[in-house]
Every structure is written in C-alpha cells, then in structure tokens.
Design a protein around this motif. Sequence first.
Motif, PDB file in Angstrom:
ATOM      1  N   ILE A   4       0.860  -1.185   0.000  1.00 60.36           N
ATOM      2  CA  ILE A   4       0.000   0.000   0.000  1.00 60.36           C
ATOM      3  C   ILE A   4       0.896   1.234   0.000  1.00 60.36           C
ATOM      4  N   THR A   5       0.609   2.130  -0.897  1.00 61.84           N
ATOM      5  CA  THR A   5       1.389   3.366  -0.945  1.00 61.84           C
ATOM      6  C   THR A   5       0.727   4.410  -0.065  1.00 61.84           C
ATOM      7  N   ARG A   6       1.537   5.220   0.535  1.00 56.45           N
ATOM      8  CA  ARG A   6       1.016   6.291   1.374  1.00 56.45           C
ATOM      9  C   ARG A   6       1.089   7.585   0.579  1.00 56.45           C
ATOM     10  N   LYS A   7      -0.004   8.268   0.550  1.00 59.71           N
ATOM     11  CA  LYS A   7      -0.053   9.530  -0.161  1.00 59.71           C
ATOM     12  C   LYS A   7       0.399  10.630   0.800  1.00 59.71           C
ATOM     13  N   GLN A   8       1.390  11.388   0.389  1.00 61.66           N
ATOM     14  CA  GLN A   8       1.874  12.496   1.197  1.00 61.66           C
ATOM     15  C   GLN A   8       0.963  13.696   1.008  1.00 61.66           C
ATOM     16  N   LEU A   9       0.560  14.294   2.105  1.00 66.74           N
ATOM     17  CA  LEU A   9      -0.256  15.498   2.026  1.00 66.74           C
ATOM     18  C   LEU A   9       0.642  16.698   1.742  1.00 66.74           C
ATOM     19  N   PRO A  10       0.168  17.614   0.906  1.00 71.81           N
ATOM     20  CA  PRO A  10       0.940  18.840   0.709  1.00 71.81           C
ATOM     21  C   PRO A  10       1.095  19.567   2.040  1.00 71.81           C
ATOM     22  N   LYS A  11       2.216  20.260   2.207  1.00 70.58           N
ATOM     23  CA  LYS A  11       2.521  20.917   3.480  1.00 70.58           C
ATOM     24  C   LYS A  11       1.420  21.859   3.975  1.00 70.58           C
ATOM     25  N   PRO A  12       0.839  22.727   3.132  1.00 69.87           N
ATOM     26  CA  PRO A  12      -0.218  23.611   3.641  1.00 69.87           C
ATOM     27  C   PRO A  12      -1.420  22.853   4.204  1.00 69.87           C
ATOM     28  N   ILE A  13      -1.796  21.767   3.558  1.00 73.76           N
ATOM     29  CA  ILE A  13      -2.939  20.972   4.034  1.00 73.76           C
ATOM     30  C   ILE A  13      -2.570  20.299   5.350  1.00 73.76           C
ATOM     31  N   LYS A  14      -1.370  19.765   5.440  1.00 72.33           N
ATOM     32  CA  LYS A  14      -0.909  19.117   6.669  1.00 72.33           C
ATOM     33  C   LYS A  14      -0.910  20.119   7.818  1.00 72.33           C
ATOM     34  N   ASN A  15      -0.430  21.341   7.568  1.00 73.20           N
ATOM     35  CA  ASN A  15      -0.406  22.369   8.609  1.00 73.20           C
ATOM     36  C   ASN A  15      -1.809  22.745   9.054  1.00 73.20           C
ATOM     37  N   LEU A  16      -2.734  22.852   8.108  1.00 72.41           N
ATOM     38  CA  LEU A  16      -4.115  23.179   8.469  1.00 72.41           C
ATOM     39  C   LEU A  16      -4.727  22.077   9.331  1.00 72.41           C
ATOM     40  N   LYS A  17      -4.416  20.826   9.001  1.00 70.04           N
ATOM     41  CA  LYS A  17      -4.934  19.710   9.796  1.00 70.04           C
ATOM     42  C   LYS A  17      -4.340  19.736  11.209  1.00 70.04           C
ATOM     43  N   GLU A  18      -3.066  20.076  11.318  1.00 68.51           N
ATOM     44  CA  GLU A  18      -2.427  20.165  12.635  1.00 68.51           C
ATOM     45  C   GLU A  18      -3.065  21.272  13.468  1.00 68.51           C
ATOM     46  N   ILE A  19      -3.357  22.403  12.841  1.00 65.39           N
ATOM     47  CA  ILE A  19      -4.017  23.499  13.551  1.00 65.39           C
ATOM     48  C   ILE A  19      -5.405  23.054  14.004  1.00 65.39           C
ATOM     49  N   SER A  20      -6.100  22.355  13.144  1.00 69.31           N
ATOM     50  CA  SER A  20      -7.441  21.874  13.475  1.00 69.31           C
ATOM     51  C   SER A  20      -7.405  20.930  14.676  1.00 69.31           C
ATOM     52  N   GLN A  21      -6.424  20.052  14.724  1.00 65.08           N
ATOM     53  CA  GLN A  21      -6.288  19.133  15.861  1.00 65.08           C
ATOM     54  C   GLN A  21      -5.938  19.906  17.132  1.00 65.08           C
ATOM     55  N   ALA A  22      -5.084  20.913  17.002  1.00 63.38           N
ATOM     56  CA  ALA A  22      -4.722  21.731  18.160  1.00 63.38           C
ATOM     57  C   ALA A  22      -5.936  22.497  18.680  1.00 63.38           C
ATOM     58  N   ILE A  23      -6.813  22.908  17.784  1.00 61.57           N
ATOM     59  CA  ILE A  23      -8.031  23.613  18.190  1.00 61.57           C
ATOM     60  C   ILE A  23      -8.900  22.702  19.049  1.00 61.57           C
ATOM     61  N   GLN A  24      -9.010  21.436  18.675  1.00 60.09           N
ATOM     62  CA  GLN A  24      -9.806  20.494  19.466  1.00 60.09           C
ATOM     63  C   GLN A  24      -9.259  20.394  20.893  1.00 60.09           C
ATOM     64  N   ALA A  25      -7.939  20.288  20.998  1.00 63.31           N
ATOM     65  CA  ALA A  25      -7.309  20.149  22.314  1.00 63.31           C
ATOM     66  C   ALA A  25      -7.483  21.413  23.155  1.00 63.31           C
ATOM     67  N   VAL A  26      -7.279  22.578  22.537  1.00 66.04           N
ATOM     68  CA  VAL A  26      -7.382  23.826  23.305  1.00 66.04           C
ATOM     69  C   VAL A  26      -8.827  24.096  23.699  1.00 66.04           C
ATOM     70  N   ARG A  27      -9.767  23.709  22.854  1.00 62.66           N
ATOM     71  CA  ARG A  27     -11.181  23.882  23.187  1.00 62.66           C
ATOM     72  C   ARG A  27     -11.525  23.081  24.446  1.00 62.66           C
ATOM     73  N   GLU A  28     -11.021  21.845  24.523  1.00 61.65           N
ATOM     74  CA  GLU A  28     -11.261  21.012  25.707  1.00 61.65           C
ATOM     75  C   GLU A  28     -10.672  21.646  26.963  1.00 61.65           C
ATOM     76  N   SER A  29      -9.448  22.144  26.861  1.00 59.98           N
ATOM     77  CA  SER A  29      -8.805  22.726  28.046  1.00 59.98           C
ATOM     78  C   SER A  29      -9.517  24.002  28.499  1.00 59.98           C
TER      79      SER A  29
END
Length: 108
Positions: A4-29
């Motif tokens: 199975i090949t892994r598709k690499q996400l473009p850097k801007p999309i990866k960064n947006l996803k990381e921000i989105s995950q961080a938002i979930q964590a900060v919202r909980e705190s």
Amino acid sequence: MFGITRKQLPKPIKNLKEISQAIQAVRESIEEEDVDKTMDLFEEFIDPTKSGEQMIEQFFEEHREIRLWKIRLKDRGVDYLIENKTKMLNLFDNVEVTITKKLRNEIA
C-alpha cells in the motif's frame, strides 16, 4: 514494492490539519478551565516553529488575540479564563470553520 502506498499530504494541508487538531485540544482545556494546559496549548498557535507562522499568515488578528490571552492568563489566571471563555471558544470555532473551508477547497 507492491504494498500500500502512502499519499503524502501537501505541506499547507498538513499544517491546516495540525491546527485543526490543536483547536480540538485547546477547546477542551478551555471548557475544563485548565489554565496551565490552555497556556501550553496556546504555544501551538504562537510559536513559529509549530503553527505560529501559518497562523500569522492566515489568521493574523486571531494570532494576536491568542498571544494577548496567554499573557492575561499568566497574570490573572482562572478568573480571566472564566470571564473570556465564550470569546475564546468563538474565536477557535471561527478559525476552525475557515480551516474546514480551505481544506474542502484544496481537496476539490
């Protein structure tokens, strides 16, 4: 080779996803009214080596507001968090909506 090949996400999309995950964590705190955890999680949005650079580029006003909140939380603690809880959650909701729209546009 035939696995199975892994598709690499473009850097801007990866960064947006990381921000989105961080938002979930900060919202909980914020909802838990955990000042120390919230201040630590704010670093993700402020620090240029993390997501800070992208926040400055795409969410300048929000970035500035988060920096201010971190300083005020350090000075005033849980009282400030309780007073501004709704405002903080609304800001992160708005950022997340914008990120979701950008991700959908990138995928489409």
